[in-house]
Design a protein around this motif. Structure first.
Motif: not given
Length: 532
Positions: A413, A436, A438, A501, A505-506, A509, A512-513
């Motif tokens: 991130v 991901f 982001a 993002i 919401e970090t 995320w 979910r990852g």
């Protein structure tokens, strides 16, 4: 077996212990703190706990099984048995297996081996019997895949162990056996007081070193230094905590042994597995975590503490490689490794020390299956003649080599700046390497610092403008255009990022990852964790 109900001569219990049992109890009592009041009193004078007190604090109550507790120093040719029982209980190293954090984990995950050198026995020197015990325990640790906690206080080989025909004892396998556990099981080293020579060699092989403020760590103690013709020094002058914290030897510095044991329990817990989801700070705070002035530094630790479960952050090597932070954290109870740039040091640029710190942290996380989260805000690798004197090219490249061998999920991130090769390193090699990639809306990107890129790349065009004011006005316009191109949203529109993002919401995320990626099992040869 005697037949207590027949005429086999069996005797009814009288309440008195048989002689051999009484002898055993007497010998065992001599190994306890209660049986050694003078030794305990000496520890109290230095403000330290005994080795057995540290073990009792580390392990769950009643779980300790001691191995080799009746060992004595190999000095029977020069001392009486009574003297050895008094002076050399357990030959100065207390070994065994118990459980740590059993309230959180089952027996399989909680079991832990402890090896504690006892400074009250010949100043914690390593005896012949002690090495035999140590070798036995290390073989069991390898066979059982059990974590090891080492309390390393004392010196090296004991010169007055006389019951041997050995000349140098350089065929002692203990150091190699302990090193062979690297990457196989977690190994924690704890230091209080003086740790020199052989004790330091074992300590230096540990994955993490936890040391108290009053610790001194060195490969040679005063006698060895003076014997080598290098001068006379007091123990306190050799490798004090201030020095060994700044140079990266000490991972976590603590006040005393009680805090050291508490940190060791916390450290082990990350490798013992997930726990119940923990509370966290309101994630909306992250929306205002960065200053509006994009050139201002900010504190990254509050961001990490907000993102992680409350109280779950354990930072390693805080005072070494300060432009990059490494920490073990939990999110929803899941253990993770985390790296982040600290803009208060070198603006978050990655120098040789920071790269070494990150590369070794990758190895640690990968060896024991911890996914890695990277919070990126860097202008890139540190550059310049002074930086190159530190062998920068070799050191920063360790981040790429380390990332290339990772088998655990990696998530990136970008909080603000993602410039150049340094940003690629923070992303695990390149922007499409992570699970991901982001960015927060504040993200800005480029092959190098955008202002520098404009002034270098457009130098001829700018020099062609004769009026200095007009030249500067054009430069500012080009820089503003570069910033527009390098904004996170534009990067995402060109698929150089997976997503932009909401900072709040970090955490979601990352969760979910974690759930979207199957856990991989490492194939091939086990990788060790570099000592550096």
């Amino acid at each position: 077996m005697s037949d207590m109900n027949g005429d086999g001569g069996g005797k009814a219990p009288t309440g008195e212990a048989r002689p051999e049992l009484a002898e055993l109890r007497e010998r065992l009592a001599a190994t306890t703190d209660a049986g050694r009041p003078e030794a305990v009193a000496r520890r109290r004078k230095t403000g330290q706990r005994t080795a057995r007190e540290n073990i009792d604090d580390l392990l769950d109550a009643g779980s300790f099984s001691e191995y080799g507790g009746l060992a004595l120093a190999a000095q029977r040719s020069t001392r009486s048995l009574e003297d050895l029982v008094r002076a050399s209980p357990a030959d100065g190293i207390i070994c065994g297996v118990g459980t740590v954090n059993r309230a959180l984990f089952d027996d399989e995950r909680a079991r832990t081996m402890v090896l504690a050198y006892d400074y009250t026995v010949f100043a914690g020197t390593q005896g012949l019997a002690g090495h035999r015990k140590l070798d036995r325990m290390l073989a069991l640790a390898s066979r059982w895949r059990v974590p090891v906690v080492l309390f390393a206080e004392g010196g090296g080989g004991r010169p007055n162990d006389t019951d041997t025909h050995t000349v140098s004892a350089l065929d002692t396998p203990s150091f190699l056996a302990f090193a062979a556990l690297s990457g196989l099981v977690p190994r924690v080293g704890i230091v209080s007081g003086r740790c020199f020579a052989g004790n330091a060699a074992l300590l230096g092989s540990c994955d993490v070193i936890i040391a108290t403020d009053d610790s001194n760590i060195g490969m040679g103690g005063p006698a060895m230094i003076e014997g080598g013709g290098l001068g006379s020094f007091a123990p306190e002058e050799i490798g004090p905590a201030d020095v060994q914290t700044r140079n990266g030897v000490i991972d976590v510095r603590v006040r005393d042994e009680a805090e050291a044991v508490a940190v060791a329990k916390q450290y082990l817990s990350y490798f013992q597995g997930p726990v119940a989801p923990g509370a966290c700070a309101p994630q909306e705070r992250l929306r205002d975590a960065l200053p509006e002035n994009r050139r201002r530094a900010y504190k990254v630790r509050p961001i990490i503490e907000t993102l992680a479960d409350t109280g779950s952050v354990l930072e390693l090597r805080r005072d070494f490689g300060r432009s990059l932070l490494t920490a073990l954290v939990r999110i929803e109870g899941q253990p993770l490794g985390l790296i982040a740039n600290d803009t208060f040091h070198l603006g978050g640029a990655i120098d040789a020390d920071a790269a070494d710190k990150a590369a070794r942290f990758f190895q640690l996380c990968d060896a024991f299956g911890l996914p890695v989260v990277s919070l990126c805000d860097t202008p890139g690798f540190m550059v310049g003649p002074k930086a190159e004197e530190t062998a920068l090219v070799r050191h920063v490249s360790r981040m790429f080599v380390g990332a290339a061998s990772l088998s655990v999920p990696f998530f990136t991130v970008v909080l603000r700046r993602g410039y150049g090769l340094g940003a690629q390193a923070m992303a695990g090699g390149h922007f499409h390497a992570p699970v991901f990639m982001a960015s927060w809306p504040t993200g800005e990107f480029g092959g190098m610092n955008l202002e520098g890129a404009v002034r270098i790349g457009m130098r001829k065009q700018l020099e062609a403008i004769e009026d200095p004011a007009a030249r500067e006005e054009m430069a500012k316009a080009l820089i503003a255009e570069a910033h527009q191109r390098g904004k996170a949203i534009n990067m995402a529109s060109l698929l150089e990022l997976d997503a932009v993002i909401d900072p709040a919401e970090t955490r979601a995320w990352i969760l979910r990852g974690l759930r979207s990626v199957p856990r991989q099992t490492r194939e091939g040869r086990r990788r060790y964790i570099d000592t550096w």
